[in-house]
Design an enzyme around this catalytic site. Structure first.
Site, PDB file in Angstrom:
ATOM      1  N   GLY B  40      33.539  46.666  68.587  1.00 58.75           N
ATOM      2  CA  GLY B  40      34.043  46.569  67.209  1.00 58.75           C
ATOM      3  C   GLY B  40      35.541  46.350  67.164  1.00 58.75           C
ATOM      4  O   GLY B  40      36.070  45.889  66.169  1.00 58.75           O
ATOM      5  N   GLU B 184      48.708  49.444  52.285  1.00 58.52           N
ATOM      6  CA  GLU B 184      47.389  50.068  52.161  1.00 58.52           C
ATOM      7  C   GLU B 184      47.482  51.578  52.408  1.00 58.52           C
ATOM      8  O   GLU B 184      46.944  52.372  51.644  1.00 58.52           O
ATOM      9  CB  GLU B 184      46.382  49.387  53.105  1.00 58.52           C
ATOM     10  CG  GLU B 184      46.063  47.957  52.649  1.00 58.52           C
ATOM     11  CD  GLU B 184      44.952  47.260  53.431  1.00 58.52           C
ATOM     12  OE1 GLU B 184      44.606  46.137  53.064  1.00 58.52           O
ATOM     13  OE2 GLU B 184      44.442  47.840  54.421  1.00 58.52           O
ATOM     14  N   HIS B 442      30.451  35.266  31.564  1.00 60.25           N
ATOM     15  CA  HIS B 442      31.264  36.120  30.705  1.00 60.25           C
ATOM     16  C   HIS B 442      30.581  37.477  30.566  1.00 60.25           C
ATOM     17  O   HIS B 442      29.383  37.523  30.413  1.00 60.25           O
ATOM     18  CB  HIS B 442      31.404  35.473  29.328  1.00 60.25           C
ATOM     19  CG  HIS B 442      32.200  36.302  28.365  1.00 60.25           C
ATOM     20  ND1 HIS B 442      33.575  36.317  28.370  1.00 60.25           N
ATOM     21  CD2 HIS B 442      31.819  37.161  27.389  1.00 60.25           C
ATOM     22  CE1 HIS B 442      34.005  37.139  27.420  1.00 60.25           C
ATOM     23  NE2 HIS B 442      32.956  37.664  26.820  1.00 60.25           N
TER      24      HIS B 442
HETATM   25  C1  LIG Z   1      45.114  49.387  60.060  1.00 61.81           C
HETATM   26  C2  LIG Z   1      44.671  47.972  60.139  1.00 61.81           C
HETATM   27  C3  LIG Z   1      44.006  47.400  59.070  1.00 61.81           C
HETATM   28  C4  LIG Z   1      43.575  46.093  59.143  1.00 61.81           C
HETATM   29  N1  LIG Z   1      42.903  45.571  58.073  1.00 61.81           N
HETATM   30  C5  LIG Z   1      42.482  44.287  58.125  1.00 61.81           C
HETATM   31  C6  LIG Z   1      41.758  43.733  57.051  1.00 61.81           C
HETATM   32  O1  LIG Z   1      41.469  44.385  56.051  1.00 61.81           O
HETATM   33  N2  LIG Z   1      41.350  42.445  57.147  1.00 61.81           N
HETATM   34  C7  LIG Z   1      41.649  41.685  58.249  1.00 61.81           C
HETATM   35  O2  LIG Z   1      41.273  40.525  58.280  1.00 61.81           O
HETATM   36  N3  LIG Z   1      42.309  42.199  59.294  1.00 61.81           N
HETATM   37  C8  LIG Z   1      42.735  43.483  59.257  1.00 61.81           C
HETATM   38  N4  LIG Z   1      43.404  44.002  60.322  1.00 61.81           N
HETATM   39  C9  LIG Z   1      43.621  43.144  61.487  1.00 61.81           C
HETATM   40  C10 LIG Z   1      42.332  43.076  62.318  1.00 61.81           C
HETATM   41  O3  LIG Z   1      41.970  44.365  62.702  1.00 61.81           O
HETATM   42  C11 LIG Z   1      42.555  42.189  63.525  1.00 61.81           C
HETATM   43  O4  LIG Z   1      42.983  40.922  63.092  1.00 61.81           O
HETATM   44  C12 LIG Z   1      41.275  42.015  64.304  1.00 61.81           C
HETATM   45  O5  LIG Z   1      40.783  43.233  64.749  1.00 61.81           O
HETATM   46  C13 LIG Z   1      41.489  41.065  65.476  1.00 61.81           C
HETATM   47  O6  LIG Z   1      40.296  40.909  66.146  1.00 61.81           O
HETATM   48  P1  LIG Z   1      40.249  40.523  67.684  1.00 61.81           P
HETATM   49  O7  LIG Z   1      38.812  40.317  67.965  1.00 61.81           O
HETATM   50  O8  LIG Z   1      41.177  39.420  67.921  1.00 61.81           O
HETATM   51  O9  LIG Z   1      40.833  41.759  68.452  1.00 61.81           O
HETATM   52  P2  LIG Z   1      40.696  43.325  68.412  1.00 61.81           P
HETATM   53  O10 LIG Z   1      39.994  43.765  67.190  1.00 61.81           O
HETATM   54  O11 LIG Z   1      42.046  43.850  68.659  1.00 61.81           O
HETATM   55  O12 LIG Z   1      39.734  43.644  69.593  1.00 61.81           O
HETATM   56  C14 LIG Z   1      40.107  43.428  70.910  1.00 61.81           C
HETATM   57  C15 LIG Z   1      39.257  44.272  71.805  1.00 61.81           C
HETATM   58  O13 LIG Z   1      39.477  43.885  73.126  1.00 61.81           O
HETATM   59  C16 LIG Z   1      39.483  45.030  73.953  1.00 61.81           C
HETATM   60  N5  LIG Z   1      40.238  44.693  75.153  1.00 61.81           N
HETATM   61  C17 LIG Z   1      41.543  44.328  75.239  1.00 61.81           C
HETATM   62  N6  LIG Z   1      41.846  43.993  76.491  1.00 61.81           N
HETATM   63  C18 LIG Z   1      40.732  44.139  77.224  1.00 61.81           C
HETATM   64  C19 LIG Z   1      40.426  43.938  78.584  1.00 61.81           C
HETATM   65  N7  LIG Z   1      41.315  43.475  79.428  1.00 61.81           N
HETATM   66  N8  LIG Z   1      39.188  44.188  78.988  1.00 61.81           N
HETATM   67  C20 LIG Z   1      38.241  44.639  78.120  1.00 61.81           C
HETATM   68  N9  LIG Z   1      38.481  44.846  76.840  1.00 61.81           N
HETATM   69  C21 LIG Z   1      39.712  44.582  76.385  1.00 61.81           C
HETATM   70  C22 LIG Z   1      40.123  46.082  73.097  1.00 61.81           C
HETATM   71  O14 LIG Z   1      39.747  47.364  73.523  1.00 61.81           O
HETATM   72  C23 LIG Z   1      39.559  45.748  71.738  1.00 61.81           C
HETATM   73  O15 LIG Z   1      38.369  46.461  71.451  1.00 61.81           O
HETATM   74  C24 LIG Z   1      43.835  45.327  60.295  1.00 61.81           C
HETATM   75  C25 LIG Z   1      44.482  45.898  61.370  1.00 61.81           C
HETATM   76  C26 LIG Z   1      44.892  47.203  61.309  1.00 61.81           C
HETATM   77  C27 LIG Z   1      45.586  47.793  62.479  1.00 61.81           C
HETATM   78  C1  LIG Z   2      24.409  44.100  23.369  1.00 62.12           C
HETATM   79  C2  LIG Z   2      24.671  42.700  23.798  1.00 62.12           C
HETATM   80  C3  LIG Z   2      25.275  42.454  25.014  1.00 62.12           C
HETATM   81  C4  LIG Z   2      25.539  41.160  25.415  1.00 62.12           C
HETATM   82  N1  LIG Z   2      26.156  40.966  26.614  1.00 62.12           N
HETATM   83  C5  LIG Z   2      26.421  39.696  27.022  1.00 62.12           C
HETATM   84  C6  LIG Z   2      27.089  39.457  28.246  1.00 62.12           C
HETATM   85  O1  LIG Z   2      27.477  40.381  28.956  1.00 62.12           O
HETATM   86  N2  LIG Z   2      27.309  38.192  28.616  1.00 62.12           N
HETATM   87  C7  LIG Z   2      26.908  37.142  27.851  1.00 62.12           C
HETATM   88  O2  LIG Z   2      27.129  36.008  28.247  1.00 62.12           O
HETATM   89  N3  LIG Z   2      26.288  37.330  26.670  1.00 62.12           N
HETATM   90  C8  LIG Z   2      26.032  38.587  26.241  1.00 62.12           C
HETATM   91  N4  LIG Z   2      25.416  38.777  25.042  1.00 62.12           N
HETATM   92  C9  LIG Z   2      25.063  37.597  24.243  1.00 62.12           C
HETATM   93  C10 LIG Z   2      26.303  37.075  23.510  1.00 62.12           C
HETATM   94  O3  LIG Z   2      26.834  38.082  22.708  1.00 62.12           O
HETATM   95  C11 LIG Z   2      25.949  35.860  22.701  1.00 62.12           C
HETATM   96  O4  LIG Z   2      25.358  34.892  23.514  1.00 62.12           O
HETATM   97  C12 LIG Z   2      27.186  35.265  22.066  1.00 62.12           C
HETATM   98  O5  LIG Z   2      27.806  36.177  21.206  1.00 62.12           O
HETATM   99  C13 LIG Z   2      26.819  34.004  21.306  1.00 62.12           C
HETATM  100  O6  LIG Z   2      27.978  33.465  20.763  1.00 62.12           O
HETATM  101  P1  LIG Z   2      27.932  32.554  19.469  1.00 62.12           P
HETATM  102  O7  LIG Z   2      29.328  32.085  19.279  1.00 62.12           O
HETATM  103  O8  LIG Z   2      26.865  31.566  19.592  1.00 62.12           O
HETATM  104  O9  LIG Z   2      27.481  33.506  18.264  1.00 62.12           O
HETATM  105  P2  LIG Z   2      27.837  34.967  17.789  1.00 62.12           P
HETATM  106  O10 LIG Z   2      28.612  35.721  18.766  1.00 62.12           O
HETATM  107  O11 LIG Z   2      26.542  35.532  17.321  1.00 62.12           O
HETATM  108  O12 LIG Z   2      28.801  34.735  16.569  1.00 62.12           O
HETATM  109  C14 LIG Z   2      28.374  34.118  15.407  1.00 62.12           C
HETATM  110  C15 LIG Z   2      29.333  34.462  14.297  1.00 62.12           C
HETATM  111  O13 LIG Z   2      29.027  33.672  13.172  1.00 62.12           O
HETATM  112  C16 LIG Z   2      29.139  34.451  12.000  1.00 62.12           C
HETATM  113  N5  LIG Z   2      28.328  33.803  10.988  1.00 62.12           N
HETATM  114  C17 LIG Z   2      26.984  33.601  10.998  1.00 62.12           C
HETATM  115  N6  LIG Z   2      26.613  32.886   9.937  1.00 62.12           N
HETATM  116  C18 LIG Z   2      27.732  32.616   9.238  1.00 62.12           C
HETATM  117  C19 LIG Z   2      27.976  31.903   8.033  1.00 62.12           C
HETATM  118  N7  LIG Z   2      27.014  31.292   7.369  1.00 62.12           N
HETATM  119  N8  LIG Z   2      29.258  31.843   7.598  1.00 62.12           N
HETATM  120  C20 LIG Z   2      30.255  32.455   8.286  1.00 62.12           C
HETATM  121  N9  LIG Z   2      30.069  33.125   9.407  1.00 62.12           N
HETATM  122  C21 LIG Z   2      28.807  33.198   9.882  1.00 62.12           C
HETATM  123  C22 LIG Z   2      28.666  35.799  12.420  1.00 62.12           C
HETATM  124  O14 LIG Z   2      29.174  36.801  11.561  1.00 62.12           O
HETATM  125  C23 LIG Z   2      29.207  35.893  13.841  1.00 62.12           C
HETATM  126  O15 LIG Z   2      30.465  36.495  13.870  1.00 62.12           O
HETATM  127  C24 LIG Z   2      25.170  40.076  24.598  1.00 62.12           C
HETATM  128  C25 LIG Z   2      24.547  40.317  23.367  1.00 62.12           C
HETATM  129  C26 LIG Z   2      24.319  41.602  22.961  1.00 62.12           C
HETATM  130  C27 LIG Z   2      23.679  41.833  21.645  1.00 62.12           C
END
Ligand SMILES: Cc1cc2nc3c(=O)[nH]c(=O)nc-3n(C[C@H](O)[C@H](O)[C@H](O)COP(=O)(O)OP(=O)(O)OC[C@H]3O[C@@H](n4cnc5c(N)ncnc54)[C@H](O)[C@@H]3O)c2cc1C
Ligand SMILES: Cc1cc2nc3c(=O)[nH]c(=O)nc-3n(C[C@H](O)[C@H](O)[C@H](O)COP(=O)(O)OP(=O)(O)OC[C@H]3O[C@@H](n4cnc5c(N)ncnc54)[C@H](O)[C@@H]3O)c2cc1C
Lengths: 75, 466, 466
Positions: B40, B184, B442
């Site tokens: 690892g 971090e 959305h």
């Molecule tokens: C705290 C921390 C956080 C990190 N977070 C991230 C992150 O979130 N995202 C990211 O992309 N990178 C992150 N990194 C960097 C990432 O860990 C390294 O880029 C990555 O591990 C490199 O991989 P590698 O395979 O090149 O080497 P390494 O992971 O260093 O592995 C090399 C291995 O080779 C072994 N080894 C060495 N020499 C020999 C030998 N002669 N014979 C046998 N075995 C040997 C070692 O024991 C080791 O296990 C982080 C690093 C640290 C320190």
């Molecule tokens: C609880 C719930 C959760 C939802 N969650 C999501 C979600 O997470 N993601 C997602 O993509 N969709 C979600 N939806 C669906 C989303 O809300 C609808 O698809 C979206 O609102 C449709 O948009 P619209 O513009 O067609 O109409 P509407 O948002 O229904 O708006 C129509 C508007 O026209 C007005 N109106 C109507 N007739 C007239 C008129 N004759 N004169 C003047 N004004 C009028 C109304 O008052 C209203 O304000 C959810 C719906 C509900 C009920």
């Protein structure tokens, strides 16, 4: 500059459009550009995998059409 | 090379090494992996994973403090520190156990001990010699040392020592180094009750991140109570009865003062680890700074010996190591793989997180791109409000002429989860329009990525575009 | 049509309507929006936002229960329900206030009152007539009624009534309808202490979601203590001194029984809202079920009148309404926009979430695709472990010949945040390889998306591929 991804795609150009599901594979911006230019994506050859159409393909298609018109007016 | 013991021997079982070994196994190569400490590596044992466990605990503590806003109150809170440390260790053990199981399932032989090259086709492990047609060096890195501030893993710790939370939690904590690791730990200790100070030698913390994002991030960290001093260094530390006396110097003025802390973390960087490897016996070149560089196929100067992960070069990140591990294994198996990533994401897993992928604004300008940008503040996100986390923003950098996404920089809750879309956008050479035209559910934080893309075109909906 | 008051009048200020109006304003159209209740519509006032606020509160309560695992204990917990309701209302007010400000900033005239068509270019609002060259109908939807179970918004509530948490929290809660809304409220009440039962008429809950995902999701919900009965319906409900007596029928056997609850939620679906609109006066066709259908440009049968959002058709989701709003506004401004989305994501915002985009396995097979799939369990994710949330999985459906991603189905923490990548993948016609070759930050939940893509090719690292 073309990305490495683009190069990778170029290496694996698939067949042109014409999927069984009727979908033309194109990225959103290419679809929009085609609409703007009044181009049917079915006529465009995509350079990506599976014939995926990118903006550059639509632009290339437009360019390819253009010389046909200008060819009529030799220098 | 039928007379070799293995097709490939991987040296080091960190994320780079175990990814390489598992992929090699999947591809039918006869594979061994050598590990002298724990399977690892740094990442699973003393890096990525245990820090994130601590951060989660710290985050829940923070959340409970804000729960009063919606009416949830806790009369008395107690923290059992032994249990916290044990819980974290449990997660580490589950994961490293899992990796061992996966190595086995993929028919990888695990050799315990230190690997040292004998010649370019032989390593010695624990007195035993093993030959292979190919090697993958994945020996990783270790904490850099700071002269004058000797780590004792008790009161003066490096990242490994910092992972064991003392009981009681230290009242005054100093983090030397304002990088990802410093922040971090700063938040963990801060949330658990320490008074935390970060000092950083350079003018900016979190090197590599976008300047605006860092400014927003540090603003939030300071608001959480973490004190941050840049252009400040620690000259020496001395353990005394009342704590660790640290001589701190203002780099610009040269002014010195002594401050006292109960725990001091040294997190000034990491250095590649090649001790005991005897790379020279295999003819493998090691740089002055101790790296073993590799090409895009992860080959060192010796064509059948590969180098991956931290030891191969910066950025020292687990996901870079993993990618390089897969590439090396695939190349050895005869596949045309390449480390051709457009960008390698970076994350500070605090709360809020700072996460980015691709070019910073400064980098993009430096490289000569004509750019546009779009910024969407978390404060305008309905989801962020419901999560009680409205600090931060999403900033997108786009090439003006092509609309190509060059970089995405996020300060906010769950920022690292939003990187998935940003990273795919970069690899797919997506444009801001591609993102803006994609329906985002959305209400999600991801809508902010869409809004940042819209903002590039001055068409964001939930902010006033200027 | 220079003699018109407005270029466009939007009817209804829900997410569909306000997106349309703001975009119309951005594009320089003289725009008005009519709202008879509150700006923000269902979504901001009584839908998406307040439910997510309640779910966050409920989630924090759940988290504190698991905090003991890492040593954090709370002696006594109290919940101030008035404060909870007030906090939620505060978020709603902040957001609706924000939308009003944005309408103003984009020079949109807000007309308060009910809009009724007088003729195809005129609406009457509060006795005043307003003319426009174009109209966008965005009147949304309202809860469907269940005969025999009369909503009183006290003990028998619809989703609007359910948003006001009573004090004390009801001991026994029944949710009639196992859709998204039913589950979200079920978890809120369950986490706050109610004993919750969901009954669903159909054989499956969460229609539209992948069957495997629903199975995993319901397993987790049941484990959390929510009881779920499918093929079960409520015939009638009567309010008595000891609670609401509900006659419940097993649809298959026809067996009936009476159960008693303290609160009953009717959440059996929503129906389009066109009352008072007088659509006929403008010649706009309304279907038998009350929808006003539109084409890809959101035009109704009357070319200058557009229809968007819930009233235009299923799925009734805010982000669909938003997209359609933008398209309608852009088309009116002369742009060649189209609602051409490959897929519209769906989310149940419980904890864990159920989130998906694209085809379910059954849909893909039905459509004749030859598919492959990859499944990555959250239990194998290091990040999920550190978040104490290892239930669920990520399932990717891919077309076999082309490797094209057809659908992604996620049960797990923050699943909705992971949809960003999945959604972009679908719109970009990405392949599983595109995702697998993209570096995902470690340790993130998003790595699971990569692993699911790798699993499609039997090359996942952290699971044994079969
Ligand atoms: C705290 C921390 C956080 C990190 N977070 C991230 C992150 O979130 N995202 C990211 O992309 N990178 C992150 N990194 C960097 C990432 O860990 C390294 O880029 C990555 O591990 C490199 O991989 P590698 O395979 O090149 O080497 P390494 O992971 O260093 O592995 C090399 C291995 O080779 C072994 N080894 C060495 N020499 C020999 C030998 N002669 N014979 C046998 N075995 C040997 C070692 O024991 C080791 O296990 C982080 C690093 C640290 C320190
Ligand atoms: C609880 C719930 C959760 C939802 N969650 C999501 C979600 O997470 N993601 C997602 O993509 N969709 C979600 N939806 C669906 C989303 O809300 C609808 O698809 C979206 O609102 C449709 O948009 P619209 O513009 O067609 O109409 P509407 O948002 O229904 O708006 C129509 C508007 O026209 C007005 N109106 C109507 N007739 C007239 C008129 N004759 N004169 C003047 N004004 C009028 C109304 O008052 C209203 O304000 C959810 C719906 C509900 C009920």
């Amino acid at each position: 500059a073309p990305s490495p991804q683009a190069a990778r795609e170029a290496g694996s150009v698939g067949a042109a459009a014409g999927r069984s599901d009727g979908r033309v594979l194109a990225v959103p911006a290419a679809r929009q550009l085609a609409r703007e230019m009044g181009i049917d994506l079915k006529d465009v050859r995509g350079s990506g995998p599976n014939g995926r159409i990118r903006i550059a393909d639509v632009a290339g298609h437009i360019k390819a059409q253009a010389p046909a018109a200008s060819a009529a007016a030799p220098v | 090379m039928a007379n070799m013991d293995f097709d490939v021997i991987v040296i080091g079982a960190g994320p780079g090494g175990y990814h390489a070994a598992i992929r090699a196994g999947q591809l039918g190569l006869k594979t061994a992996i050598v590990e002298r400490e724990k399977v690892g590596g740094v990442c699973l044992n003393v890096g990525c994973i245990p820090t994130k466990a601590m951060l989660h605990a710290a985050e829940v503590m923070m959340e409970t403090k804000h729960a009063g806003e919606f009416g949830l109150n806790f009369a008395e809170t107690t923290l059992d520190i032994a249990k916290l440390n044990g819980w974290k260790d449990g997660i580490v053990n589950r994961l490293t156990g899992g990796v061992s199981g996966l190595l086995k399932a993929n028919k990888v032989t695990v050799l315990s001990g230190q690997a040292s090259f004998v010649d370019e086709h032989t390593v010695e492990v624990d007195g035993q010699r093993h030959t292979a047609s190919h090697f993958i060096i994945a020996t990783g890195s270790e904490p850099a040392k700071l002269p004058g501030v000797e780590v004792d893993q008790e009161v003066i710790v490096d990242s490994t020592g910092a992972l064991v939370m003392p009981d009681p939690v230290p009242a005054r904590m100093l983090c030397i180094g304002g990088g990802v690791i410093g922040f971090e730990f700063a938040q963990v200790y801060n949330n658990l009750g320490s008074e935390v100070k970060i000092i950083e030698f350079m003018p900016n913390v979190i090197p590599g991140a976008d300047a605006d994002a860092v400014a927003e991030f540090t603003k939030i960290m300071k608001k959480q109570g973490i004190s941050i001093e840049t252009q400040t260094k620690a000259n020496r530390a001395e353990r005394k009865a009342d704590g660790v006396h640290v001589e701190i110097e203002d780099v610009k003025s040269g002014e010195k003062r002594t401050e006292v802390f109960d725990r001091v973390l040294v997190a000034i960087g990491r250095r590649p680890r090649t001790d005991g490897l005897n790379a020279d016996k295999a003819g493998v070149a090691v740089t002055d700074r101790g790296f073993i560089p590799a090409d895009k196929q992860q080959r060192t100067n010796v064509p059948h010996i590969f180098s991956i992960g931290d030891v191969a070069g910066n950025p020292m990140l687990a996901h870079k190591a993993m990618k390089e591990g897969l590439v090396a294994a695939e190349v050895i198996a005869g596949k045309p793989s390449e480390q051709d990533a457009v960008a390698i994401p970076g994350v500070v897993y605090t709360n809020p997180e700072l996460a980015w992928v691709g070019l910073t604004e400064a980098e993009a300008v430096d490289k000569g791109y004509k750019i546009k940008k779009g910024v969407f503040p978390m404060a305008a996100s309905g989801r962020a409000m419901t999560l009680q986390q409205t600090g931060g923003f999403i900033k997108m950098i786009v090439e003006e002429d092509t609309d190509l996404v060059l970089g995405v920089h996020i300060v906010g809750p769950r920022a690292s989860d939003l990187l998935g879309e940003a990273g795919l956008a970069l690899e797919m050479a997506a444009t801001a329009s591609d993102i803006a035209l994609t329906i985002h559910a959305h209400p999600t934080l991801g809508e902010g990525v869409l809004e940042a893309a819209e903002a590039v075109h001055k068409q964001a909906i939930h902010i006033v575009n200027r």
